[in-house]
Design a protein around this motif. Structure first.
Motif, short mmCIF file in Angstrom:
data_model
loop_
_atom_site.label_atom_id
_atom_site.label_comp_id
_atom_site.label_asym_id
_atom_site.label_seq_id
_atom_site.Cartn_x
_atom_site.Cartn_y
_atom_site.Cartn_z
N VAL A 20 27.42 -13.04 -5.68
CA VAL A 20 27.79 -11.62 -5.72
C VAL A 20 29.30 -11.46 -5.60
CG1 VAL A 20 27.55 -9.41 -4.51
CG2 VAL A 20 25.53 -10.84 -4.92
N VAL A 21 29.92 -12.20 -4.69
CA VAL A 21 31.37 -12.13 -4.51
C VAL A 21 32.08 -12.61 -5.78
CG1 VAL A 21 33.33 -13.07 -3.21
CG2 VAL A 21 31.28 -12.28 -2.00
N ALA A 22 31.63 -13.71 -6.35
CA ALA A 22 32.25 -14.24 -7.57
C ALA A 22 32.08 -13.26 -8.73
CB ALA A 22 31.65 -15.59 -7.93
N PHE A 23 30.91 -12.65 -8.85
CA PHE A 23 30.68 -11.69 -9.93
C PHE A 23 31.55 -10.45 -9.73
CE2 PHE A 23 28.53 -8.42 -12.39
CZ PHE A 23 28.32 -9.08 -13.58
N ALA A 24 31.72 -10.02 -8.49
CA ALA A 24 32.58 -8.86 -8.21
C ALA A 24 34.01 -9.13 -8.67
CB ALA A 24 32.55 -8.53 -6.72
N GLU A 25 34.50 -10.33 -8.42
CA GLU A 25 35.85 -10.68 -8.83
C GLU A 25 35.95 -10.78 -10.35
OE1 GLU A 25 38.69 -10.73 -7.00
OE2 GLU A 25 37.28 -9.85 -5.59
N LEU A 26 34.99 -11.43 -10.97
CA LEU A 26 35.02 -11.62 -12.42
C LEU A 26 34.87 -10.29 -13.16
CD1 LEU A 26 35.13 -13.63 -14.77
CD2 LEU A 26 32.65 -13.82 -14.57
N SER A 27 33.94 -9.45 -12.69
CA SER A 27 33.65 -8.19 -13.38
C SER A 27 34.59 -7.06 -12.96
CB SER A 27 32.21 -7.76 -13.11
OG SER A 27 32.05 -7.42 -11.74
N MET A 28 35.28 -7.24 -11.85
CA MET A 28 36.14 -6.23 -11.23
C MET A 28 35.33 -5.06 -10.65
SD MET A 28 39.48 -6.30 -13.72
CE MET A 28 38.56 -6.01 -15.24
N ASP A 29 34.03 -5.24 -10.50
CA ASP A 29 33.16 -4.24 -9.86
C ASP A 29 33.07 -4.60 -8.39
OD1 ASP A 29 31.10 -2.74 -8.77
OD2 ASP A 29 29.68 -3.14 -10.38
N ARG A 30 33.90 -3.93 -7.60
CA ARG A 30 33.98 -4.22 -6.16
C ARG A 30 33.33 -3.11 -5.34
NH1 ARG A 30 38.84 -5.65 -8.56
NH2 ARG A 30 39.16 -7.89 -8.66
N ASN A 31 32.27 -2.53 -5.87
CA ASN A 31 31.53 -1.50 -5.14
C ASN A 31 31.13 -2.07 -3.78
OD1 ASN A 31 29.51 0.26 -4.14
ND2 ASN A 31 28.88 0.82 -6.20
N PRO A 32 31.46 -1.39 -2.69
CA PRO A 32 31.16 -1.94 -1.37
C PRO A 32 29.68 -2.16 -1.09
CG PRO A 32 32.40 0.14 -1.20
CD PRO A 32 32.20 -0.14 -2.65
N VAL A 33 28.79 -1.51 -1.82
CA VAL A 33 27.35 -1.75 -1.61
C VAL A 33 26.99 -3.19 -1.95
CG1 VAL A 33 26.41 -1.04 -3.85
CG2 VAL A 33 25.10 -0.62 -1.77
N HIS A 34 27.84 -3.85 -2.73
CA HIS A 34 27.63 -5.26 -3.08
C HIS A 34 28.32 -6.20 -2.09
CE1 HIS A 34 26.07 -3.81 -6.83
NE2 HIS A 34 27.24 -3.38 -7.24
N LEU A 35 29.38 -5.73 -1.44
CA LEU A 35 30.28 -6.64 -0.71
C LEU A 35 30.40 -6.38 0.79
CD1 LEU A 35 33.13 -6.57 -3.38
CD2 LEU A 35 31.39 -8.35 -3.06
N ASP A 36 30.07 -5.20 1.24
CA ASP A 36 30.33 -4.82 2.63
C ASP A 36 29.02 -4.52 3.34
OD1 ASP A 36 30.86 -3.01 4.91
OD2 ASP A 36 32.93 -2.99 4.19
N ASP A 37 28.68 -5.35 4.33
CA ASP A 37 27.41 -5.19 5.05
C ASP A 37 27.29 -3.82 5.71
OD1 ASP A 37 26.28 -7.74 4.53
OD2 ASP A 37 27.50 -8.64 6.11
N GLU A 38 28.37 -3.32 6.30
CA GLU A 38 28.32 -2.04 7.01
C GLU A 38 28.10 -0.88 6.04
OE1 GLU A 38 31.17 0.67 9.81
OE2 GLU A 38 31.27 -1.52 10.06
N VAL A 39 28.84 -0.87 4.96
CA VAL A 39 28.66 0.18 3.95
C VAL A 39 27.25 0.12 3.38
CG1 VAL A 39 29.38 0.96 1.65
CG2 VAL A 39 31.11 0.34 3.36
#
Length: 130
Positions: A20-39
């Motif tokens: 998920v982290v690698a895809f966020a970087e590659l796609s530039m989709d850094r939506n916090p629902v993918h990356l941030d446990d608290e959000v």
């Protein structure tokens, strides 16, 4: 390989946090629902989810590598995202030939299922293969 209507191929992969982290970087989709446990905990999903396009891309892998196979060219893809996929879920992408036309444009059923055999993506694709 002889292709026929109803023929299927599939692949499976377990989604990791690193994916998920690698895809966020590659796609530039850094939506916090993918990356941030608290959000994510405060979202409708209650925990982090994978990008739909990450596991949707597994369909492309089946098409390119298995069915119809090498040399296949995507022309169109329709996807409906039906359920979230969480980190740790195993996704199985399944491709089935729906139509073999005379003009070399194949119509495919493209679906992804989670480890509970629940449909998480439903769609169709048009693929050029000569």
């Amino acid at each position: 390989m002889d292709l026929y209507i109803g023929q299927k191929a599939q692949l499976s992969k377990t989604i990791t946090s690193s994916d998920v982290v690698a895809f966020a970087e590659l796609s530039m989709d850094r939506n916090p629902v993918h990356l941030d446990d608290e959000v994510a905990a405060n979202s409708i999903f209650k925990k982090r989810i994978s990008h739909g396009m990450l596991y949707g891309s597994f369909i492309s892998a089946v098409i390119a590598n298995e069915l119809p196979g090498p040399g296949s060219i995507y022309m169109k893809q329709d996807l409906s995202f039906l359920k979230p996929v969480y980190i740790g879920d195993t996704v199985t992408a399944v491709v089935e030939i729906l139509d073999i036309p005379k003009d070399s444009v194949y119509k495919l059923l493209t679906q992804c299922f989670n480890q509970n055999n629940e449909l998480v993506i439903d769609g169709t694709a048009l693929i050029l293969r000569k």
